[in-house]
Design an enzyme around this catalytic site. Structure first.
Site, PDB file in Angstrom:
ATOM      1  N   CYS A 195     -21.292 -54.717   4.251  1.00  0.00           N
ATOM      2  CA  CYS A 195     -21.379 -56.111   4.698  1.00  0.00           C
ATOM      3  C   CYS A 195     -22.478 -56.831   3.913  1.00  0.00           C
ATOM      4  CB  CYS A 195     -21.674 -56.166   6.194  1.00  0.00           C
ATOM      5  SG  CYS A 195     -21.685 -57.878   6.854  1.00  0.00           S
TER       6      CYS A 195
ATOM      7  N   ASP B 293     -24.548 -58.771   5.077  1.00  0.00           N
ATOM      8  CA  ASP B 293     -25.696 -58.949   5.982  1.00  0.00           C
ATOM      9  C   ASP B 293     -27.008 -58.475   5.337  1.00  0.00           C
ATOM     10  OD1 ASP B 293     -27.608 -58.365   8.219  1.00  0.00           O
ATOM     11  OD2 ASP B 293     -25.898 -58.955   9.465  1.00  0.00           O
TER      12      ASP B 293
ATOM     13  N   ARG C  83     -29.582 -57.400   6.508  1.00  0.00           N
ATOM     14  CA  ARG C  83     -30.242 -56.265   7.166  1.00  0.00           C
ATOM     15  C   ARG C  83     -29.621 -54.924   6.794  1.00  0.00           C
ATOM     16  NH1 ARG C  83     -29.232 -58.889  12.939  1.00  0.00           N
ATOM     17  NH2 ARG C  83     -27.277 -59.246  11.807  1.00  0.00           N
TER      18      ARG C  83
ATOM     19  N   HIS D  79     -21.472 -52.195  10.138  1.00  0.00           N
ATOM     20  CA  HIS D  79     -22.688 -52.114  10.960  1.00  0.00           C
ATOM     21  C   HIS D  79     -22.420 -52.703  12.331  1.00  0.00           C
ATOM     22  CE1 HIS D  79     -24.012 -56.427  10.669  1.00  0.00           C
ATOM     23  NE2 HIS D  79     -23.219 -56.391   9.631  1.00  0.00           N
TER      24      HIS D  79
ATOM     25  N   CYS E  30     -22.189 -56.817  13.877  1.00  0.00           N
ATOM     26  CA  CYS E  30     -21.761 -57.607  12.713  1.00  0.00           C
ATOM     27  C   CYS E  30     -21.270 -58.991  13.169  1.00  0.00           C
ATOM     28  CB  CYS E  30     -20.659 -56.870  11.967  1.00  0.00           C
ATOM     29  SG  CYS E  30     -20.109 -57.736  10.476  1.00  0.00           S
TER      30      CYS E  30
HETATM   31 CO    CO Z   1     -21.909 -57.852   9.077  1.00  0.00          CO
END
Ligand code: CO
Length: 212
Positions: free
Chosen positions: A43, A45, A47, A99, A102
């Site tokens: 992803c 993302d 993090r 994750h 999400c």
């Molecule tokens: Co995500």
């Protein structure tokens, strides 16, 4: 340049100097070639940074990231990364990593509209529909979203395997395993979802290419 952006360049100078101090030829030998064993599909993302999570330095992981780690059979971007990784770099493992928590998956689970991305998240709505009964038995909304995060990984692993790229590699006798993992934002831990595919007979017959 704004101070915060300048800081990034300064961080980079320090980082490069530290690595060169420890391993003087690190960058020159990496510049000559990359031989990563892993392709990470994750992803976007912030993090979930691929290399850091698995403790690998530059040169060890080929990376493709998009919103909610989706592998679509008509996405030229993802397919191009996959082709290069498999056919040129000859990675041994493709790791699809989702994750928990999400935002993309959660948005797909809702009826909200978020603009252009609705069309991208549609792929996850399809996953939801396939598992609607199981998902709707989960009363807690966070738990339901987390289960959809896992199921999304399972389906994206299959999508990687269904590509002609991966199937051709197997036909050539190239060793290649596709794994599905999920990462916990709140504990920093990866979990193997045990859905590894390493040969075509693990797939439904209709997706197995046998040649013309
Ligand atoms: Co995500």
């Amino acid at each position: 340049m704004p101070e915060t952006i300048k800081q990034l360049i300064e961080n980079n100078r320090r980082w490069a100097a530290e690595i060169s101090a420890e391993t003087p030829d690190f960058f020159t030998s990496l510049a000559a070639q990359q031989t990563p064993e892993y392709l990470w599909i994750g992803c976007a993302d912030s993090r979930v940074p691929a290399n850091e999570i698995v403790g690998l330095p530059p040169g060890e992981v080929f990376v493709h990231r998009n919103v909610a780690n989706v592998v679509v059979h008509s996405d030229l971007n993802c397919l191009s990364v996959l082709q290069y990784a498999v056919e040129v770099l000859k990675v041994r493992h493709v790791i699809v990593t989702g994750h928990y928590g999400c935002g993309g998956v959660r948005a797909a689970m809702s009826s909200g509209q978020f603009g252009l991305i609705d069309n991208w998240l549609r792929h996850i709505k399809d996953v939801y529909l396939l598992h609607q009964q199981e998902l709707e038995r989960i009363e807690d909304e966070d738990a339901r979203a987390d289960r959809l995060c896992e199921l999304n990984v399972v389906h994206q692993v299959r999508n990687v395997c269904y590509t002609s790229i991966v199937q051709d590699a197997w036909k050539r006798g190239q060793k290649l395993a596709v794994h599905g993992w999920i990462y916990g934002l709140s504990d920093g831990l990866l979990k193997d979802l045990d859905v590894t595919v390493s040969q075509p007979d693990q797939l439904p017959a209709v997706y197995q290419y046998l040649g013309s």
